[in-house]
Scaffold this active site. Structure first.
Site, PDB file in Angstrom:
ATOM      1  N   SER A   1       0.868  -1.249  -0.111  1.00  0.00           N
ATOM      2  CA  SER A   1      -0.179  -0.024   0.020  1.00  0.00           C
ATOM      3  C   SER A   1       0.776   1.311   0.069  1.00  0.00           C
ATOM      4  O   SER A   1       1.806   1.517  -0.788  1.00  0.00           O
ATOM      5  CB  SER A   1      -0.980  -0.281   1.299  1.00  0.00           C
TER       6      SER A   1
ATOM      7  N   ASP B   1      -9.440  -3.824  -5.924  1.00  0.00           N
ATOM      8  CA  ASP B   1      -8.593  -3.259  -4.614  1.00  0.00           C
ATOM      9  C   ASP B   1      -9.186  -2.033  -4.203  1.00  0.00           C
ATOM     10  O   ASP B   1      -9.369  -1.092  -5.071  1.00  0.00           O
ATOM     11  CB  ASP B   1      -7.104  -3.187  -4.751  1.00  0.00           C
TER      12      ASP B   1
ATOM     13  N   HIS C   1      -7.437  -5.486  -0.472  1.00  0.00           N
ATOM     14  CA  HIS C   1      -6.310  -4.676  -0.438  1.00  0.00           C
ATOM     15  C   HIS C   1      -5.175  -5.564   0.173  1.00  0.00           C
ATOM     16  O   HIS C   1      -5.387  -6.141   1.358  1.00  0.00           O
ATOM     17  CB  HIS C   1      -6.809  -3.454   0.358  1.00  0.00           C
TER      18      HIS C   1
END
Length: 507
Positions: free
Chosen positions: A203, A423, A452
């Site tokens: 991320s 996502d 995610h």
């Protein structure tokens, strides 16, 4: 998560010469070797922690220092050890000190024995000289819906938060940035006596890793960037992509649900399913819907836009909402409850303060409230599910101006990027943007993959084989890789012992 660790403070780090050029000290700063000790008596002895000192401002490496909390689990096979693998869970504002402990059992032996796993709390976070703006819980609610009558109070809130942060932590917050965190990663490298580092970042950690590859290309080894943040969208654009990409996810959900109209009763065409949903939002705006002891407004329902990236979870959750609105019993599974119901507000503001420091301090934001209002009205019409939440005014409008320009992606980076097709936090277009920005990178796309975080987060994902081949050999695939992952990741993740990513509020 490990919340309290007995850390040893290392001796004062050596510094670059006082007359070093403004953009060079990071390359010359050498941290002293850490003094390791067992992190916690209740944790394995192999899980070690330490603290090193790094400059608050790398332009003044002999000036004020801050603590950087680091951890490790060493390779148990020195003969096969390749080096160190730094780990980052995302954020900004996500702590990573316990990631070596989390991942130690999850990585296959062939990967695990090649690396010392290195965790760290990024500067300003957790045990690394944590920052605070002393914000009340209600002041930490960054994503706010637009209403014309409430916009002046939203402007006042944004200004108040920025002012509070300047008052409480103004001497530190300007230096809590991605570029300085990348310099901290290089300080960890020097403290460990390594020539290069390998890296697994999720991320926000993908952007942090990308920045490191540009600042320290000769020290970049095997980098896996999982669930990509697009460097061209830093940072307001990364919020806005949540709105634009929620729309195709919502459309996909309406198609999926219409095909199962006998089961859910929400409509037998995508258009009918959409009308059912928006009718629920309108009803909840007039009369909040009671569900599991809470009352949900239309804005509360729209705020759960991440729900629609999981059609198999969204359909029963929306059915439960409709049942509750109609006065009928509404049953939710734990996964549906987590996706649908608002989460409790945090008691402390460390994560929020660090998030704002990076998101507001990495790049320049628009300065005029009128611009935010115009763009919020526009984006609420374009992206009705979430457009006003993302384009609305933020404390960044009143933040101090950044001390550095964003990092240009000009240097080739032969690294691996990894992405789920569906996502909610770093949507596919964002992952594709990261891949494009890093010349020489290879992308591994889990077609059909939901959620995610991919590698080790979804233990059934098809990305495992190419990622592990790269981590063990250092060789990238000749071409990008697309594989197929079955949907339903939310249920698998609920039972997965893999790494925990930060709150869905963060990247």
């Amino acid at each position: 998560m490990v919340t309290a660790l007995p850390l040893l403070t290392a001796p004062q780090a050596s510094a670059a010469p006082a007359n070093a050029p403004a953009d060079a000290p990071a390359a010359e700063f050498v941290a002293r070797p850490p003094a390791w000790q067992r992190c916690d008596p209740d944790q394995p002895a192999a899980y070690e922690c330490a603290t090193i000192k790094v400059p608050l401002d790398y332009r003044r490496p002999s000036g004020r220092t801050i603590d950087l909390a680091i951890s490790r689990m060493r390779s148990e096979n020195p003969a096969k050890r390749h080096g160190v693998l730094l780990l980052n869970p995302g954020g900004p504002g996500g702590p990573g000190l316990d990631l070596p402990l989390q991942l130690n059992e999850q990585m296959p032996k062939g990967v695990r024995e090649q690396y010392d796993l290195i965790g760290f709390d990024p500067r300003g976070v957790g045990a690394s000289s944590p920052v605070s703006c002393q914000l009340a819980p209600e002041e930490q609610e960054i994503m706010r819906p637009y209403r014309p009558e409430s916009f002046p109070s939203d402007v006042a809130w944004a200004r108040t938060v920025a002012d509070k942060c300047r008052e409480k932590a103004g001497a530190v917050l300007p230096f809590i940035t991605t570029r300085n965190t990348a310099r901290d990663m290089d300080a960890i490298r020097s403290a460990l006596g390594e020539r290069k580092i390998s890296y697994l970042g999720y991320s926000y950690g993908t952007y942090l890793g990308a920045v490191y590859t540009q600042m320290f290309p000769a020290r970049t080894d095997r980098f896996v960037l999982d669930s990509g943040v697009d460097p061209q969208r830093i940072w307001r654009g990364m919020l806005q992509v949540w709105a634009s990409e929620a729309e195709p996810a919502f459309a996909r959900w309406t198609r999926w649900t219409a095909q199962r109209s006998a089961e859910y009763g929400l409509g037998d065409t995508p258009e009918a399913v959409s009308r059912t949903f928006w009718a629920l939002v309108a009803r909840a705006d007039k009369d909040p819907i009671p569900l599991d002891g809470m009352k949900l407004t239309g804005d509360d329902i729209r705020a759960r836009r991440a729900l629609f990236f999981y059609p198999a979870q969204a359909a029963p959750a929306v059915k439960a909402l409709k049942d509750a609105a109609d006065g009928e019993p509404a049953a939710l599974s734990p996964a549906q409850r987590k996706l649908l119901l608002p989460t409790a507000e945090p008691a402390a503001d460390n994560g929020t303060a660090a998030f704002l420091a990076v998101v507001c301090g990495d790049t320049e934001w628009p300065r005029y409230p009128e611009q935010y209002e115009r763009e919020t009205v526009r984006d609420k019409a374009r992206y009705p599910l979430y457009g006003d939440f993302t384009s609305g005014i933020k404390p960044c409008a009143f933040w101090s101006r950044p001390i550095e320009a964003p990092t240009p992606m000009r240097t080739g980076a032969p690294v691996m990027t990894v992405q789920n097709e569906w996502d909610s936090q770093t949507p596919l277009v964002s992952g594709q943007g990261l891949h494009r920005a890093l010349a020489g990178s290879r992308m591994v796309l889990a077609e059909g993959g939901e959620g995610h975080g991919v590698y080790l987060v979804d233990p059934a994902s098809c990305v495992a084989a190419p990622v592990e081949a790269y981590l063990t050999t250092g060789r990238l695939p000749a071409l990008d890789v697309t594989c197929h992952s079955a949907p339903g990741a939310a249920e698998r993740r609920a039972a997965s012992p893999g790494p925990s990513l930060p709150s869905p509020f963060l990247f």
